[in-house]
Design a protein around this motif. Sequence first.
Motif, PDB file in Angstrom:
ATOM      1  N   UNK A  87       0.821  -1.208   0.000  1.00  0.00           N
ATOM      2  CA  UNK A  87       0.000   0.000   0.000  1.00  0.00           C
ATOM      3  C   UNK A  87       0.859   1.264   0.000  1.00  0.00           C
ATOM      4  N   UNK A  88       2.012   1.222   0.649  1.00  0.00           N
ATOM      5  CA  UNK A  88       2.897   2.382   0.642  1.00  0.00           C
ATOM      6  C   UNK A  88       3.372   2.713  -0.756  1.00  0.00           C
ATOM      7  N   UNK A  89       3.798   1.691  -1.490  1.00  0.00           N
ATOM      8  CA  UNK A  89       4.286   1.903  -2.850  1.00  0.00           C
ATOM      9  C   UNK A  89       3.148   2.320  -3.788  1.00  0.00           C
ATOM     10  N   UNK A  90       1.997   1.690  -3.632  1.00  0.00           N
ATOM     11  CA  UNK A  90       0.841   2.037  -4.466  1.00  0.00           C
ATOM     12  C   UNK A  90       0.462   3.506  -4.270  1.00  0.00           C
ATOM     13  N   UNK A  91       0.384   3.934  -3.018  1.00  0.00           N
ATOM     14  CA  UNK A  91      -0.019   5.313  -2.772  1.00  0.00           C
ATOM     15  C   UNK A  91       1.078   6.303  -3.156  1.00  0.00           C
ATOM     16  N   UNK A 102       0.079   2.527 -11.010  1.00  0.00           N
ATOM     17  CA  UNK A 102       0.560   1.867  -9.792  1.00  0.00           C
ATOM     18  C   UNK A 102       1.023   0.422 -10.003  1.00  0.00           C
ATOM     19  N   UNK A 103       0.494  -0.270 -10.994  1.00  0.00           N
ATOM     20  CA  UNK A 103       0.920  -1.648 -11.252  1.00  0.00           C
ATOM     21  C   UNK A 103       2.010  -1.710 -12.316  1.00  0.00           C
ATOM     22  N   UNK A 104       1.892  -0.924 -13.362  1.00  0.00           N
ATOM     23  CA  UNK A 104       2.898  -0.983 -14.427  1.00  0.00           C
ATOM     24  C   UNK A 104       4.265  -0.551 -13.921  1.00  0.00           C
ATOM     25  N   UNK A 105       4.337   0.427 -13.008  1.00  0.00           N
ATOM     26  CA  UNK A 105       5.629   0.873 -12.473  1.00  0.00           C
ATOM     27  C   UNK A 105       6.287  -0.235 -11.657  1.00  0.00           C
ATOM     28  N   UNK A 106       5.486  -1.012 -10.942  1.00  0.00           N
ATOM     29  CA  UNK A 106       6.044  -2.148 -10.199  1.00  0.00           C
ATOM     30  C   UNK A 106       6.561  -3.220 -11.160  1.00  0.00           C
TER      31      UNK A 106
END
Length: 192
Positions: A87-91, A102-106
């Motif tokens: 959640x930290x990375x998503x936000x 939020x998903x493509x960057x991961x």
Amino acid sequence: EIFPMSYDEKISLWLKEAATLIGEIDVGTISEASRALIEVREIKGTIFFAGNGGSASTANHLALDLQKAGISPIGIRPKAISLSENIGLITAWANDESFDVVFEKQLEALGKEGDALLIISVSGSSPNLVNAVSKAKEMGMTTVGFLGKDGGVCKDLLDYPIVLNSWDYGWVESGHVVLHHILTNIFHETSE
């Protein structure tokens, strides 16, 4: 206040609707998608999962089940990561750029050719999932979707779209959990 049916009648109707929806799932596509994901496991690739809302919870649950219960009879453990978990990375990505990335960057940071992405979505049209599928394909990853409604935008982008053809999000989400357990069982029972 009058309920038009007895609770028993309504519950029986709902269970029949759920069973009908699950019974109409395309077994051939599930089988093909499972084989493709087993191949990713065999080359020690990573399977990534993503979803929004309740589907994020299913993505997280499927990733943990594959790691814990999806170990093959000869001890091969799949690499499974839910992109919906951090959640930290998503936000951080949502705040600094857009929720759409939020998903493509991961995937850019963690994924590689030969890996796989499995998305879970009732609509199949969430921009962050469309972008993730596009990124995965650009990177040479296998793409699978557990979808609802008519499959949405992602249906035509995915290598293996598995569509539960209903507009009732509750039954679609329930069907996705059934698919999740089928996939886990296939991983647990297959030694290729």
